[in-house]
Design an enzyme around this catalytic site. Structure first.
Site, PDB file in Angstrom:
ATOM      1  CG  HIS A   1      -2.007  -1.123   1.054  1.00 25.21           C
ATOM      2  ND1 HIS A   1      -2.644  -1.711   2.109  1.00 25.21           N
ATOM      3  CD2 HIS A   1      -2.512  -1.727  -0.071  1.00 25.21           C
ATOM      4  CE1 HIS A   1      -3.502  -2.625   1.654  1.00 25.21           C
ATOM      5  NE2 HIS A   1      -3.420  -2.656   0.345  1.00 25.21           N
TER       6      HIS A   1
ATOM      7  CG  HIS B   1      -6.697 -10.752  -7.514  1.00 26.22           C
ATOM      8  ND1 HIS B   1      -6.107 -10.451  -8.721  1.00 26.22           N
ATOM      9  CD2 HIS B   1      -6.914 -12.095  -7.527  1.00 26.22           C
ATOM     10  CE1 HIS B   1      -5.983 -11.579  -9.419  1.00 26.22           C
ATOM     11  NE2 HIS B   1      -6.454 -12.589  -8.712  1.00 26.22           N
TER      12      HIS B   1
ATOM     13  CB  SER C   1      -5.605  -2.002  -3.042  1.00 24.81           C
ATOM     14  OG  SER C   1      -6.433  -3.121  -3.242  1.00 24.81           O
TER      15      SER C   1
ATOM     16  CD  GLU D   1     -12.892 -10.279  -4.010  1.00 24.53           C
ATOM     17  OE1 GLU D   1     -11.789  -9.722  -3.859  1.00 24.53           O
ATOM     18  OE2 GLU D   1     -13.049 -11.506  -3.847  1.00 24.53           O
TER      19      GLU D   1
ATOM     20  N   GLY E   1     -10.226 -11.655 -11.986  1.00 22.39           N
ATOM     21  CA  GLY E   1      -9.332 -10.517 -12.214  1.00 22.39           C
ATOM     22  C   GLY E   1      -8.254 -10.807 -13.247  1.00 22.39           C
TER      23      GLY E   1
ATOM     24  CG  ASP F   1      -2.923  -7.826  -3.363  1.00 19.20           C
ATOM     25  OD1 ASP F   1      -2.089  -8.672  -3.023  1.00 19.20           O
ATOM     26  OD2 ASP F   1      -3.590  -7.147  -2.549  1.00 19.20           O
TER      27      ASP F   1
HETATM   28  C1  SAM Z   1      -4.941 -10.332  -1.151  1.00 19.72           C
HETATM   29  S1  SAM Z   1      -6.662 -10.097  -1.306  1.00 19.72           S
HETATM   30  C2  SAM Z   1      -6.793  -8.507  -1.999  1.00 19.72           C
HETATM   31  C3  SAM Z   1      -6.468  -7.371  -1.100  1.00 19.72           C
HETATM   32  C4  SAM Z   1      -6.604  -6.020  -1.716  1.00 19.72           C
HETATM   33  N1  SAM Z   1      -5.973  -5.920  -3.024  1.00 19.72           N
HETATM   34  C5  SAM Z   1      -6.017  -4.965  -0.808  1.00 19.72           C
HETATM   35  O1  SAM Z   1      -4.844  -4.625  -0.964  1.00 19.72           O
HETATM   36  O2  SAM Z   1      -6.737  -4.471   0.032  1.00 19.72           O
HETATM   37  C6  SAM Z   1      -7.068 -11.122  -2.671  1.00 19.72           C
HETATM   38  C7  SAM Z   1      -8.539 -11.068  -3.069  1.00 19.72           C
HETATM   39  O3  SAM Z   1      -8.682 -11.709  -4.344  1.00 19.72           O
HETATM   40  C8  SAM Z   1      -9.925 -12.386  -4.384  1.00 19.72           C
HETATM   41  N2  SAM Z   1      -9.799 -13.359  -5.481  1.00 19.72           N
HETATM   42  C9  SAM Z   1      -9.300 -14.613  -5.478  1.00 19.72           C
HETATM   43  N3  SAM Z   1      -9.217 -15.098  -6.731  1.00 19.72           N
HETATM   44  C10 SAM Z   1      -9.665 -14.110  -7.562  1.00 19.72           C
HETATM   45  C11 SAM Z   1      -9.783 -13.986  -8.970  1.00 19.72           C
HETATM   46  N4  SAM Z   1      -9.400 -14.976  -9.805  1.00 19.72           N
HETATM   47  N5  SAM Z   1     -10.251 -12.827  -9.478  1.00 19.72           N
HETATM   48  C12 SAM Z   1     -10.624 -11.804  -8.662  1.00 19.72           C
HETATM   49  N6  SAM Z   1     -10.526 -11.864  -7.314  1.00 19.72           N
HETATM   50  C13 SAM Z   1     -10.052 -12.999  -6.768  1.00 19.72           C
HETATM   51  C14 SAM Z   1     -10.062 -12.948  -2.991  1.00 19.72           C
HETATM   52  O4  SAM Z   1     -11.432 -13.209  -2.693  1.00 19.72           O
HETATM   53  C15 SAM Z   1      -9.479 -11.816  -2.132  1.00 19.72           C
HETATM   54  O5  SAM Z   1     -10.476 -10.925  -1.710  1.00 19.72           O
END
Ligand code: SAM
Length: 297
Positions: A18, A41, A101, A119, A145, A165
């Site tokens: 971040h 993500h 994020s 998401e 994503g 991410d």
């Molecule tokens: C590490 S977290 C994201 C945190 C966020 N980027 C932040 O910094 O606040 C990863 C997220 O990706 C989601 N996720 C998992 N596989 C995914 C996909 N193929 N496409 C989109 N989201 C996905 C999960 O549900 C989770 O909420």
């Protein structure tokens, strides 16, 4: 889809990611032209530090909890202040919530800028949509994503940033990331890209970084100077237990970023250390030897 970011929000890995995101967006905002932010993500946008998950796994206490009231040395301030000020503004009565994020981007971006948030988790995508449905700058999609990135670039604004991410639940996550990224960067080589990856397996992370750098330099003609890597580990990477290290690879970083990070990382590593063997690196993801080999080819 078992990963819940609420258990980890505000930990050391979030801080570095971040911090980099904040500095990159601040730099993009230096010009008046609109920018596009794409978050492949996204998570739920912001995290309640008194939630069940955060109570059960209070990683934020060893993370952002140590930073807000710390005495920050002069050389670390230019990098850290914009990020910490954003968290302070969000928490006027003491640290209660942590920005994900999407929230960082929503707070930094301007009226004419646009955000595209993906998401895949059903409940999380609803929470995310609820949070931003009244914000006309934001589009939320329940969508994979990885597949979205290539379809969403180049954006009409032509300037902007893609954050990738993933949760690293899958053993092949780095391969999925590389595949998605290569499709996207080929279509939009001038965008800024931030890729987060864990350092659970240093060898695999190094292989991803070097492979990406090699492809960018040889196939996309990207200047090696336009690839930056920043990693932080809070104890020996070989130690048992929770995640010990993580970082980001940035393609087309702001020219100021390396210097800002080098100013902040020594203090950040000392402050967030959880045991012996902690450390950091900010480099080009590619050794000088690798570059010489490329020049010889
Ligand atoms: C590490 S977290 C994201 C945190 C966020 N980027 C932040 O910094 O606040 C990863 C997220 O990706 C989601 N996720 C998992 N596989 C995914 C996909 N193929 N496409 C989109 N989201 C996905 C999960 O549900 C989770 O909420």
């Amino acid at each position: 889809m078992n990963y819940r970011h609420a258990f980890h929000a505000g930990n050391f890995a979030d801080i570095l990611k971040h911090l980099v995101l904040t500095l990159c967006l601040e730099h993009l905002k230096a010009k008046p032209k609109p920018v596009r932010y794409i978050d492949s993500h996204s998570g739920i946008g912001a995290y309640d530090l008194a939630s069940d998950e955060a109570e059960r796994s209070p990683e934020w206490k060893d993370g952002v909890g140590k930073l807000l009231n710390a005495d920050i040395p002069e050389e670390a301030r230019p990098a850290l202040e914009p990020y910490l000020n954003l968290i302070r503004e969000m928490n006027p009565d003491g640290l209660k919530s942590y920005p994900g994020s999407p929230e960082i981007a929503a707070r930094l971006l301007r009226e004419n800028d646009r955000m595209h948030l993906c998401e895949l988790h059903a409940a999380d995508s609803v929470t995310l949509d609820d949070r931003y449905k009244r914000d006309k700058r934001v589009k939320v999609e329940k969508r994979d994503g990885y597949k979205a990135i290539e379809a969403l670039v180049p954006p009409p604004e032509k300037r902007g940033l893609v954050l990738v991410d993933p949760p690293f639940e899958d053993r092949d996550e780095l391969a999925h990331m590389a595949e998605a990224v290569m499709g996207a960067i080929g279509k939009w080589p001038t965008g800024t890209y931030v890729f987060w990856r864990s350092l659970k397996n240093l060898w695999a992370a190094d292989r991803f970084d070097a492979g990406l750098a090699h492809w960018l330099i040889t196939e996309q003609g990207i200047d090696p100077e336009k690839i930056l890597r920043a990693d932080l580990w809070v104890r020996d990477l070989a130690s048992e237990g929770k995640l010990a290290g993580a970082g980001v690879v940035i393609v087309n970083p702001p020219w100021t970023l390396e210097e800002q990070l080098v100013g902040a990382m020594p203090w950040l590593a000392d402050t967030l250390a959880q045991g012996d063997g902690y450390g950091w690196r900010v480099d080009g993801a590619f050794t000088d030897e690798d570059l010489e080999d490329l020049a010889d080819d």
